[in-house]
Design an enzyme around this catalytic site. Structure first.
Site, short mmCIF file in Angstrom:
data_model
loop_
_atom_site.label_atom_id
_atom_site.label_comp_id
_atom_site.label_asym_id
_atom_site.label_seq_id
_atom_site.Cartn_x
_atom_site.Cartn_y
_atom_site.Cartn_z
N CYS A 79 0.82 -1.20 0.00
CA CYS A 79 0.00 0.00 0.00
C CYS A 79 0.86 1.27 0.00
CB CYS A 79 -0.99 -0.02 1.16
SG CYS A 79 -2.34 1.17 0.96
N HIS A 188 -3.74 -4.88 0.17
CA HIS A 188 -3.26 -5.40 1.46
C HIS A 188 -3.34 -6.92 1.47
CE1 HIS A 188 -2.96 -1.62 3.78
NE2 HIS A 188 -3.89 -1.20 2.96
N GLU A 190 -2.34 -8.95 3.74
CA GLU A 190 -2.67 -9.41 5.09
C GLU A 190 -4.17 -9.32 5.39
OE1 GLU A 190 -2.27 -4.99 5.62
OE2 GLU A 190 -1.41 -6.53 4.33
#
Length: 208
Positions: A79, A188, A190
């Protein structure tokens, strides 16, 4: 050991939690000397480019990242960590960034219209990546997978060959870039479920 760069730009614990899921050892630090002990570096982040760069310069992490890149250590940008690896961002009237790759960062237009419909900025939510060419970190991913995005700015690389994935939100923009020992994602991983975890795991086993 995997070093997670702490430059006061958020979402560090979610990255660490994802690494723990696979049993990888990690450290979160803003100390370049401590991060030098890591075998690979994850450079995540959310927020503004200027405040991020101020924090990186204050701690010496800006020079650490440049040296780490030149040394060949695997680096993953996420990001904001993808945006600041380029040379300059339009944010705050123009912010000089790290310059690991040639190119700049632009804001989605305002108002942002597509076929008469006003699109939201930031671009937030799930979207696909259209993969442009193979890379070990992205192998085996179903092209139908979607990934989680939250951003108002997008990267514009000077050299097209660094673009490995593009995403459409009113316009097509590069969402994945890679060069030598560096890979970077506008989304993202994660927060992107199974495919995001797959990318993180493959990065942690990648030897460029």
């Amino acid at each position: 050991m995997i070093g997670i760069v702490d430059y006061k730009a958020g979402n560090l614990t979610s990255v660490a939690r994802a690494l723990s899921f696979f049993g990888y050892r990690w450290i979160i630090s803003d100390d370049p000397e401590e991060l030098k002990k890591a075998e690979r570096i994850i450079f995540p982040g959310v927020g503004a480019a200027k405040s991020a760069m101020d924090s990186l310069k204050e701690t010496g992490l800006d020079e650490f990242l440049k040296e780490t890149f030149l040394k060949g250590t695997p680096i993953l940008g996420i990001c904001l960590g993808t945006q600041v690896i380029f040379e300059e961002s339009e944010e705050d009237g123009g912010t000089k960034t790290l310059g690991l790759l040639k190119g700049k960062v632009k804001r989605f237009p305002e108002p942002f219209l597509f076929k008469g419909e006003r699109l939201k900025v930031p671009h937030m939510g799930w979207n696909q990546v259209v993969w442009q060419k193979p890379h070990p970190v992205f192998q085996g991913l179903d092209p139908e997978y979607e990934y989680y995005f939250v951003h108002s700015y997008y990267v514009v690389p000077e050299e097209e060959e660094v673009i490995y994935g593009v995403t459409f939100h009113g316009i097509s923009f590069p969402s994945v870039v890679a060069y030598k020992n560096l890979v970077a994602l506008q989304f993202h991983p994660e927060k992107s479920g199974k495919p995001g975890l797959q990318i993180l795991d493959q990065f942690c086993r990648w030897n460029p």
